[in-house]
Enzyme design. Structure first.
Site, PDB file in Angstrom:
ATOM      1  N   ASP A  96      13.219   1.324 -33.701  1.00 60.84           N
ATOM      2  CA  ASP A  96      13.809   1.603 -32.392  1.00 60.84           C
ATOM      3  C   ASP A  96      15.162   2.280 -32.599  1.00 60.84           C
ATOM      4  OD1 ASP A  96      13.336   0.298 -29.302  1.00 60.84           O
ATOM      5  OD2 ASP A  96      15.336   1.071 -29.787  1.00 60.84           O
ATOM      6  N   ILE A  97      15.443   3.291 -31.772  1.00 67.18           N
ATOM      7  CA  ILE A  97      16.675   4.067 -31.911  1.00 67.18           C
ATOM      8  C   ILE A  97      17.909   3.253 -31.503  1.00 67.18           C
ATOM      9  CG2 ILE A  97      16.768   5.109 -29.595  1.00 67.18           C
ATOM     10  CD1 ILE A  97      17.129   7.837 -31.042  1.00 67.18           C
TER      11      ILE A  97
ATOM     12  N   HIS B  47       7.251  -4.062 -28.899  1.00 63.58           N
ATOM     13  CA  HIS B  47       8.481  -4.274 -29.659  1.00 63.58           C
ATOM     14  C   HIS B  47       8.258  -5.428 -30.622  1.00 63.58           C
ATOM     15  CE1 HIS B  47      11.249  -2.161 -26.685  1.00 63.58           C
ATOM     16  NE2 HIS B  47      10.226  -2.408 -25.895  1.00 63.58           N
TER      17      HIS B  47
ATOM     18  N   HIS C 204       3.978   0.755 -25.831  1.00 66.93           N
ATOM     19  CA  HIS C 204       4.651   0.374 -27.077  1.00 66.93           C
ATOM     20  C   HIS C 204       4.859  -1.126 -27.062  1.00 66.93           C
ATOM     21  CE1 HIS C 204       7.575   1.557 -24.026  1.00 66.93           C
ATOM     22  NE2 HIS C 204       8.396   0.645 -24.514  1.00 66.93           N
TER      23      HIS C 204
ATOM     24  N   ASN D 253       6.776  -4.463 -22.462  1.00 64.72           N
ATOM     25  CA  ASN D 253       7.247  -4.361 -21.088  1.00 64.72           C
ATOM     26  C   ASN D 253       6.257  -3.500 -20.302  1.00 64.72           C
ATOM     27  OD1 ASN D 253       9.717  -5.796 -21.470  1.00 64.72           O
ATOM     28  ND2 ASN D 253      10.552  -4.001 -22.503  1.00 64.72           N
TER      29      ASN D 253
ATOM     30  N   GLU E 216      10.635   1.563 -19.891  1.00 66.85           N
ATOM     31  CA  GLU E 216      11.343   2.842 -19.709  1.00 66.85           C
ATOM     32  C   GLU E 216      10.512   4.028 -20.185  1.00 66.85           C
ATOM     33  OE1 GLU E 216      14.608   3.280 -18.667  1.00 66.85           O
ATOM     34  OE2 GLU E 216      15.329   1.207 -18.569  1.00 66.85           O
ATOM     35  N   VAL E 217       9.695   3.826 -21.207  1.00 65.72           N
ATOM     36  CA  VAL E 217       8.934   4.939 -21.785  1.00 65.72           C
ATOM     37  C   VAL E 217       7.461   4.774 -21.406  1.00 65.72           C
ATOM     38  CG1 VAL E 217       8.266   6.137 -23.906  1.00 65.72           C
ATOM     39  CG2 VAL E 217      10.566   5.133 -23.710  1.00 65.72           C
TER      40      VAL E 217
HETATM   41  P1  AMP Z   1      10.955  -0.184 -23.004  1.00 64.46           P
HETATM   42  O1  AMP Z   1      12.134  -0.558 -22.168  1.00 64.46           O
HETATM   43  O2  AMP Z   1      10.077  -1.344 -23.336  1.00 64.46           O
HETATM   44  O3  AMP Z   1      10.209   0.999 -22.422  1.00 64.46           O
HETATM   45  O4  AMP Z   1      11.558   0.261 -24.401  1.00 64.46           O
HETATM   46  C1  AMP Z   1      11.772   1.580 -24.792  1.00 64.46           C
HETATM   47  C2  AMP Z   1      12.425   1.538 -26.150  1.00 64.46           C
HETATM   48  O5  AMP Z   1      12.325   2.821 -26.733  1.00 64.46           O
HETATM   49  C3  AMP Z   1      13.919   1.176 -26.117  1.00 64.46           C
HETATM   50  O6  AMP Z   1      14.122   0.021 -26.931  1.00 64.46           O
HETATM   51  C4  AMP Z   1      14.600   2.420 -26.705  1.00 64.46           C
HETATM   52  O7  AMP Z   1      15.716   2.112 -27.503  1.00 64.46           O
HETATM   53  C5  AMP Z   1      13.471   3.048 -27.509  1.00 64.46           C
HETATM   54  N1  AMP Z   1      13.566   4.477 -27.729  1.00 64.46           N
HETATM   55  C6  AMP Z   1      13.786   5.437 -26.809  1.00 64.46           C
HETATM   56  N2  AMP Z   1      13.765   6.655 -27.374  1.00 64.46           N
HETATM   57  C7  AMP Z   1      13.520   6.458 -28.694  1.00 64.46           C
HETATM   58  C8  AMP Z   1      13.372   7.324 -29.810  1.00 64.46           C
HETATM   59  N3  AMP Z   1      13.487   8.650 -29.716  1.00 64.46           N
HETATM   60  N4  AMP Z   1      13.120   6.773 -31.024  1.00 64.46           N
HETATM   61  C9  AMP Z   1      13.010   5.436 -31.150  1.00 64.46           C
HETATM   62  N5  AMP Z   1      13.127   4.576 -30.139  1.00 64.46           N
HETATM   63  C10 AMP Z   1      13.383   5.067 -28.920  1.00 64.46           C
END
Ligand code: AMP
Length: 125
Positions: free
Chosen positions: A39-40, A112, A110, A97, A105-106
């Site tokens: 994770d970034i 975690h 995914h 999530n 958010e994405v």
């Molecule tokens: P969520 O809130 O469950 O959608 O988590 C999205 C996760 O993606 C967050 O923990 C971010 O820090 C992570 N994230 C977003 N962009 C990147 C990226 N380019 N590389 C790695 N992790 C990312």
């Protein structure tokens, strides 16, 4: 902004771009079904994301639509990543999530993996 988990798959989301190699990632593991990377913005000493290679918005979408082989492959990959990182003996947290209330958010499924210290209560109190 959290996403609407009922939306159609958006092929230009950031994890789709990672899968296509359009933006870099710190890969931990990759196979036919899954990619795992750091994770970034880590929230624990170990914070790894595992994503399926297929185009699924969320856990809901994946569990409803993915073929059994993709589901099995993804779940086995998650377990493999945790074992290879040495997370089983000390323990870890696995989290997905989903949508607005989940804080997703994405819009590409995914999970975690958090580890490396006692992680505290499951939800903020
Ligand atoms: P969520 O809130 O469950 O959608 O988590 C999205 C996760 O993606 C967050 O923990 C971010 O820090 C992570 N994230 C977003 N962009 C990147 C990226 N380019 N590389 C790695 N992790 C990312």
């Amino acid at each position: 902004m959290p996403i609407d988990a009922t939306q159609p798959y958006e092929p230009n989301n950031i994890f789709a771009k990672i899968l296509r190699g359009e933006i870099p990632n710190k890969t931990v593991y990759e196979d036919e079904f899954a990619l795992a990377f750091h994770d970034i913005n880590p929230q624990a000493p170990h914070h790894i994301l595992v994503i399926p290679k297929g185009a699924y918005v969320s856990w809901d979408d994946f569990s409803a639509r993915a073929p059994d082989a993709e589901i099995a492959g993804f779940i086995r990959a998650v377990g493999h990543v945790a074992r290879e990182a040495g997370l089983v003996a000390p323990g870890y947290r696995l989290l997905a999530n989903v949508g607005q209330h989940g804080g997703q958010e994405v819009p590409h499924l995914h999970v975690h993996l958090f580890a490396g210290q006692p992680l505290g209560p499951m939800l903020a109190r």
